[in-house]
Scaffold this motif. Sequence first.
Motif, PDB file in Angstrom:
ATOM      1  N   LYS A  36      12.231  -7.497   5.123  1.00  0.00           N
ATOM      2  CA  LYS A  36      10.720  -6.935   5.475  1.00  0.00           C
ATOM      3  C   LYS A  36      10.308  -5.709   4.862  1.00  0.00           C
ATOM      4  CE  LYS A  36      11.894  -4.363   9.719  1.00  0.00           C
ATOM      5  NZ  LYS A  36      12.072  -4.643  11.123  1.00  0.00           N
ATOM      6  N   TRP A  37      11.047  -5.125   4.333  1.00  0.00           N
ATOM      7  CA  TRP A  37      10.804  -3.676   3.780  1.00  0.00           C
ATOM      8  C   TRP A  37      10.402  -3.869   2.389  1.00  0.00           C
ATOM      9  CZ3 TRP A  37       9.475  -0.817   7.325  1.00  0.00           C
ATOM     10  CH2 TRP A  37      10.219  -0.552   8.620  1.00  0.00           C
ATOM     11  N   GLY A  38      10.714  -5.038   1.700  1.00  0.00           N
ATOM     12  CA  GLY A  38      10.233  -4.851   0.222  1.00  0.00           C
ATOM     13  C   GLY A  38       8.716  -5.014   0.295  1.00  0.00           C
ATOM     14  N   PRO A  39       8.274  -4.458  -0.967  1.00  0.00           N
ATOM     15  CA  PRO A  39       6.912  -4.168  -0.886  1.00  0.00           C
ATOM     16  C   PRO A  39       5.966  -5.413  -1.198  1.00  0.00           C
ATOM     17  CG  PRO A  39       7.989  -3.542  -3.172  1.00  0.00           C
ATOM     18  CD  PRO A  39       8.977  -4.034  -2.200  1.00  0.00           C
ATOM     19  N   SER A  41       1.549  -6.455  -1.730  1.00  0.00           N
ATOM     20  CA  SER A  41       0.155  -5.557  -1.836  1.00  0.00           C
ATOM     21  C   SER A  41      -0.449  -5.590  -0.777  1.00  0.00           C
ATOM     22  CB  SER A  41      -0.765  -6.624  -2.986  1.00  0.00           C
ATOM     23  OG  SER A  41      -1.007  -7.807  -2.593  1.00  0.00           O
ATOM     24  N   ASN A  43       0.470  -4.403   1.725  1.00  0.00           N
ATOM     25  CA  ASN A  43       1.291  -4.649   2.483  1.00  0.00           C
ATOM     26  C   ASN A  43       1.124  -6.001   3.489  1.00  0.00           C
ATOM     27  OD1 ASN A  43       3.745  -4.088   4.381  1.00  0.00           O
ATOM     28  ND2 ASN A  43       2.526  -3.082   6.005  1.00  0.00           N
ATOM     29  N   ALA A  47       4.661 -13.956   3.878  1.00  0.00           N
ATOM     30  CA  ALA A  47       5.672 -14.929   4.047  1.00  0.00           C
ATOM     31  C   ALA A  47       6.033 -14.980   5.424  1.00  0.00           C
ATOM     32  CB  ALA A  47       7.124 -14.519   3.531  1.00  0.00           C
ATOM     33  N   ARG A  48       6.372 -16.361   5.832  1.00  0.00           N
ATOM     34  CA  ARG A  48       6.882 -16.957   7.393  1.00  0.00           C
ATOM     35  C   ARG A  48       7.923 -17.708   6.946  1.00  0.00           C
ATOM     36  NH1 ARG A  48       3.550 -13.582   7.497  1.00  0.00           N
ATOM     37  NH2 ARG A  48       1.528 -13.481   8.630  1.00  0.00           N
ATOM     38  N   LYS A  91      -4.094 -10.303   9.450  1.00  0.00           N
ATOM     39  CA  LYS A  91      -3.248  -9.382  10.160  1.00  0.00           C
ATOM     40  C   LYS A  91      -3.432  -7.796   9.303  1.00  0.00           C
ATOM     41  CE  LYS A  91       0.373 -11.815  12.569  1.00  0.00           C
ATOM     42  NZ  LYS A  91      -0.414 -13.114  12.916  1.00  0.00           N
ATOM     43  N   GLN A  94      -3.511  -4.722  11.442  1.00  0.00           N
ATOM     44  CA  GLN A  94      -2.225  -4.266  11.951  1.00  0.00           C
ATOM     45  C   GLN A  94      -1.074  -3.798  10.951  1.00  0.00           C
ATOM     46  OE1 GLN A  94      -0.195  -7.830  13.580  1.00  0.00           O
ATOM     47  NE2 GLN A  94       1.991  -6.837  13.561  1.00  0.00           N
ATOM     48  N   LEU A  95      -1.187  -4.340   9.777  1.00  0.00           N
ATOM     49  CA  LEU A  95      -0.491  -3.905   8.777  1.00  0.00           C
ATOM     50  C   LEU A  95      -0.916  -3.073   7.755  1.00  0.00           C
ATOM     51  CD1 LEU A  95       0.893  -7.735   7.706  1.00  0.00           C
ATOM     52  CD2 LEU A  95       2.218  -6.349   9.082  1.00  0.00           C
ATOM     53  N   PHE A  96      -2.223  -2.942   7.584  1.00  0.00           N
ATOM     54  CA  PHE A  96      -2.740  -1.803   6.844  1.00  0.00           C
ATOM     55  C   PHE A  96      -3.659  -0.894   7.408  1.00  0.00           C
ATOM     56  CE2 PHE A  96      -4.877  -0.786   2.625  1.00  0.00           C
ATOM     57  CZ  PHE A  96      -3.816  -0.493   1.865  1.00  0.00           C
ATOM     58  N   PRO A  97      -2.873  -0.161   8.430  1.00  0.00           N
ATOM     59  CA  PRO A  97      -3.791   0.351   9.379  1.00  0.00           C
ATOM     60  C   PRO A  97      -5.122   1.510   8.866  1.00  0.00           C
ATOM     61  CG  PRO A  97      -1.511   1.131   9.861  1.00  0.00           C
ATOM     62  CD  PRO A  97      -1.620  -0.123   8.758  1.00  0.00           C
ATOM     63  N   HIS A  98      -4.599   1.824   7.917  1.00  0.00           N
ATOM     64  CA  HIS A  98      -5.129   3.177   7.247  1.00  0.00           C
ATOM     65  C   HIS A  98      -6.454   2.914   6.581  1.00  0.00           C
ATOM     66  CE1 HIS A  98      -2.342   1.994   4.079  1.00  0.00           C
ATOM     67  NE2 HIS A  98      -3.296   2.658   3.246  1.00  0.00           N
ATOM     68  N   ARG A 119       1.789 -15.104  -4.779  1.00  0.00           N
ATOM     69  CA  ARG A 119       2.627 -13.874  -5.384  1.00  0.00           C
ATOM     70  C   ARG A 119       3.440 -13.148  -4.364  1.00  0.00           C
ATOM     71  NH1 ARG A 119      -1.544 -11.191  -7.349  1.00  0.00           N
ATOM     72  NH2 ARG A 119      -1.602 -12.401  -9.132  1.00  0.00           N
TER      73      ARG A 119
END
Lengths: 192, 192
Positions: A36-39, A41, A43, A47-48, A91, A94-98, A119
């Motif tokens: 899950k830590w792999g980069p 774009s 964030n 993948a599911r 999402k 949640q995943l790119f909060p900034h 990709r």
Amino acid sequence: MNVTTEQLFDDARTQNGFLPDPVSDETLRRIYDLMKWGPTSANCSPARFVFVRSPEAKAKLAPCMSAGNRAKTLQAPVTAIIGMDMAFYEKLPQLFPHDQTARSWFEGKPAVIEATAMRNSSLQGAYFMLAARALGVDCGPMSGFDSTMVDAAFWAGTTVQTNFICNLGQGDPAKLFPRSPRLTFEEACAVL
Amino acid sequence: MNVTTEQLFDDARTQNGFLPDPVSDETLRRIYDLMKWGPTSANCSPARFVFVRSPEAKAKLAPCMSAGNRAKTLQAPVTAIIGMDMAFYEKLPQLFPHDQTARSWFEGKPAVIEATAMRNSSLQGAYFMLAARALGVDCGPMSGFDSTMVDAAFWAGTTVQTNFICNLGQGDPAKLFPRSPRLTFEEACAVL
């Protein structure tokens, strides 16, 4: 945790047969908690994963596989279906909060959504396989299946589509194919 | 060679600034010679790499990058353009020698070619980034660029198209963004 590049790359092989050793839920969680830590774009993490292990779920999957992939998929302790959520951008708050405008980069833009989902879920599929190998789990990735059938059997009622499928377990060395050659640096790369 | 999962996954970060330490040709070759072993469907290996290092090549790349990616791309010791050869199937007689009919699975089938090139060159892009991290090279992958411009500037006269772009070097910790959250196992996975 210590691993070797040989274990991840040089000595790792695509497996076509598996020993009976099971793959535990704990191991599946550990694979996910590494990969899950792999980069990705923005964030976007599209993948599911569905881990197919029970005889009932394997029986649903087997007819979706191409003839050459069916027996090994039934034999593997676990088969992972790597999907991509085509509504991944929902999402992003949640995943790119900034940047709370990130969803608008994708919403209503099907070509951008499709390229980004494919990709980035593929990047994540590769992180997944290398994380599995890091934890001593062998992989047998496959593209030979009927994706319409897999989508209907495993992702009905969701926005997820199948990207590829990967058997997991302890590989049977007797079933390995001879290793195929790779392109040389000069064939694949240029330094400018 | 010994590496740690922390170095590859947990502690690795997408870099937005780079220290001046160079990345040698020898290191670029070692990255390729690791990542090339990662699995692709039918060993099709569609990824191609241009390593942009000289001031002249950087000057060609900079105007292709989005405004937010330009300064860090100029500053990075090397920028890798990860491309995909849309005629990858022409190399299957060499790469998949045990089935000389493999080329026919793709030839004249643009949708299959496109999905296979994108999926597998992305898998290879992920192998590339984890191989770089294994060798102590930090990555800064980017999707924000004009792909038509990059294709024209770096792949003219070839059958290669740009997939994504990745800065390489020693990351500047002062330029890191706060880490974004990831989906939990329950949000991304199911065990059946």
